[in-house]
Design an enzyme around this catalytic site. Structure first.
Site, PDB file in Angstrom:
ATOM      1  N   GLU A  39      13.108  -1.857   1.386  1.00 35.82           N
ATOM      2  CA  GLU A  39      14.561  -1.825   1.238  1.00 35.82           C
ATOM      3  C   GLU A  39      15.251  -1.393   2.533  1.00 35.82           C
ATOM      4  O   GLU A  39      16.311  -1.926   2.891  1.00 35.82           O
ATOM      5  CB  GLU A  39      14.959  -0.858   0.113  1.00 35.82           C
ATOM      6  CG  GLU A  39      14.410  -1.245  -1.251  1.00 35.82           C
ATOM      7  CD  GLU A  39      13.086  -0.576  -1.571  1.00 35.82           C
ATOM      8  OE1 GLU A  39      12.900  -0.178  -2.725  1.00 35.82           O
ATOM      9  OE2 GLU A  39      12.244  -0.450  -0.646  1.00 35.82           O
TER      10      GLU A  39
ATOM     11  N   THR B 221     -30.094  -0.986  -2.136  1.00 36.45           N
ATOM     12  CA  THR B 221     -29.611  -2.056  -1.267  1.00 36.45           C
ATOM     13  C   THR B 221     -29.718  -1.655   0.196  1.00 36.45           C
ATOM     14  O   THR B 221     -30.116  -2.462   1.046  1.00 36.45           O
ATOM     15  CB  THR B 221     -28.152  -2.402  -1.612  1.00 36.45           C
ATOM     16  OG1 THR B 221     -28.101  -2.913  -2.953  1.00 36.45           O
ATOM     17  CG2 THR B 221     -27.582  -3.438  -0.662  1.00 36.45           C
TER      18      THR B 221
END
Length: 372
Positions: A52, A196
């Site tokens: 704004e 992983t």
């Protein structure tokens, strides 16, 4: 129809901050006077001016008596920046069209009350769904205390992720793996497992994204460099050491453990202890903890064990699956380790959102039925 037309433009502006505003939402603002756009702006980065303010400054005196189209309820409280409601009044805005209210229960509706109290006409709900969609993680974190959770997978057309001997480099093409970098850069945190890390020893960083035209436009708009997602490694058995590649990379990394160790860790590594009676990492506790770090969007990149654990908890909002035109056979490793379901009504169900061909591969995006 005019409201929809201008709100679409405001939403398009909001998207320009999609790589840089987190933990804040993406917000755009268009100011219109006598059917002419006299000002526009978007939120670029946390701590910088709100949409704004940029729009009002570009409109100047032309904002007097104008209508402001804003994708999210303007703030009415003092934070890192002054409240936008005060500025809207100061510049003489006569009407404000808001796509959706702020989801933060502590402030939701306060901006609207402030505007109405100061004589500004307010319209709420124009393209609300579209505004929420570009801020899914922010809305979910604010309303549930849990971030938006995406699970990234790669498989053959028969749903296999690796050969029986564990070899998986590479199932998908270079183009598909390059696309993963863009998925990562839109995430605030990447969750993986020690399994992983031990098997693949990945970096888990964003890289090789500079050739993407859309990404370059976003960077140009943001006038800043992309920050790396926080890397979150679930390591309940303390198997990760300072020698792993992900540890040597700069950028904040959380080691999620049941107890700490005596290793000397670099300053960007933070051991977080999530202990409980079961002596296991509680994944719900983990994502709630990450929400407290103002993380809106989580990406899970892990093997079938951790992926299955998250899926069973029914907290996956989005699946991103890269499918290669290869058949690995029934001896190869599967996408998930799930129970033997007896009824189809019991199985996890998702809906297709988008299917894209990337090189030789397909990219599927699916969401839960109850996800926005």
């Amino acid at each position: 129809m005019k409201d929809i037309f201008y709100m679409k433009k405001a939403i398009k502006l909001a998207k320009k901050g999609s790589l840089t505003t987190s933990p804040n939402p993406n917000v755009g603002c268009i100011i219109v006077n006598n059917n002419i756009i006299v000002g526009s702006g978007w939120h670029k980065k946390t701590g910088m001016k709100h949409a704004e303010i940029y729009a009002l400054k570009t409109s100047g005196e032309k904002a007097k008596g104008a209508t402001a189209y804003i994708t999210l309820e303007p703030c009415s409280h003092f934070g890192k920046t002054p409240p936008c409601c005060v500025a809207l009044t100061k510049y003489g805005i006569s009407r404000v069209v808001i796509a959706t209210l702020d989801p933060n229960p502590k402030v939701s509706g306060n901006g609207v009350k402030w505007l109405k109290k100061h004589g500004i006409l307010v319209t709420i709900g124009t393209l609300s769904k579209e505004s929420i969609k570009i801020n899914k993680g922010f809305f979910q974190r604010m309303t549930t205390g849990i971030p938006w959770i995406k699970l990234k997978l790669a498989s053959s057309i028969d749903g296999r992720t690796a050969l029986n001997n564990g070899k998986s480099k590479w199932i998908t093409s270079d183009k598909a793996r390059h696309d993963v970098q863009h998925v990562r850069e839109k995430s605030d945190a990447i969750i993986s497992s020690s399994e992983t890390i031990l098997f693949d020893n990945p970096l888990l960083t964003v890289r090789n994204t500079n050739n993407n035209d859309n990404n370059q436009k976003l960077l140009k708009h943001s006038k800043t460099f992309l920050k790396q997602p926080i890397r979150v490694i679930i390591d309940s058995k303390n198997r990760i050491t300072p020698s792993h590649k992900c540890i040597k990379q700069p950028g904040l990394l959380f080691l999620i453990r049941i107890h700490s160790d005596n290793n000397i860790w670099p300053s960007h590594i933070k051991q977080i202890i999530l202990n409980n009676k079961s002596k296991k990492i509680d994944l719900i506790d983990l994502v709630k903890m990450l929400a407290k770090y103002q993380i809106n969007n989580i990406l899970i990149e892990a093997g079938p064990s951790l992926s299955s654990s998250f899926l069973k908890l029914n907290i996956i909002n989005e699946l991103i699956i890269y499918i290669a035109p290869k058949i690995l056979g029934n001896y190869a490793k599967p996408l998930f380790f799930l129970e033997n379901y007896s009824n189809l009504s019991d199985v996890p169900q998702f809906k297709f959102e988008k299917i894209t061909q990337i090189g030789k591969d397909l990219k599927l995006i699916l969401t839960k039925h109850n996800s926005s």
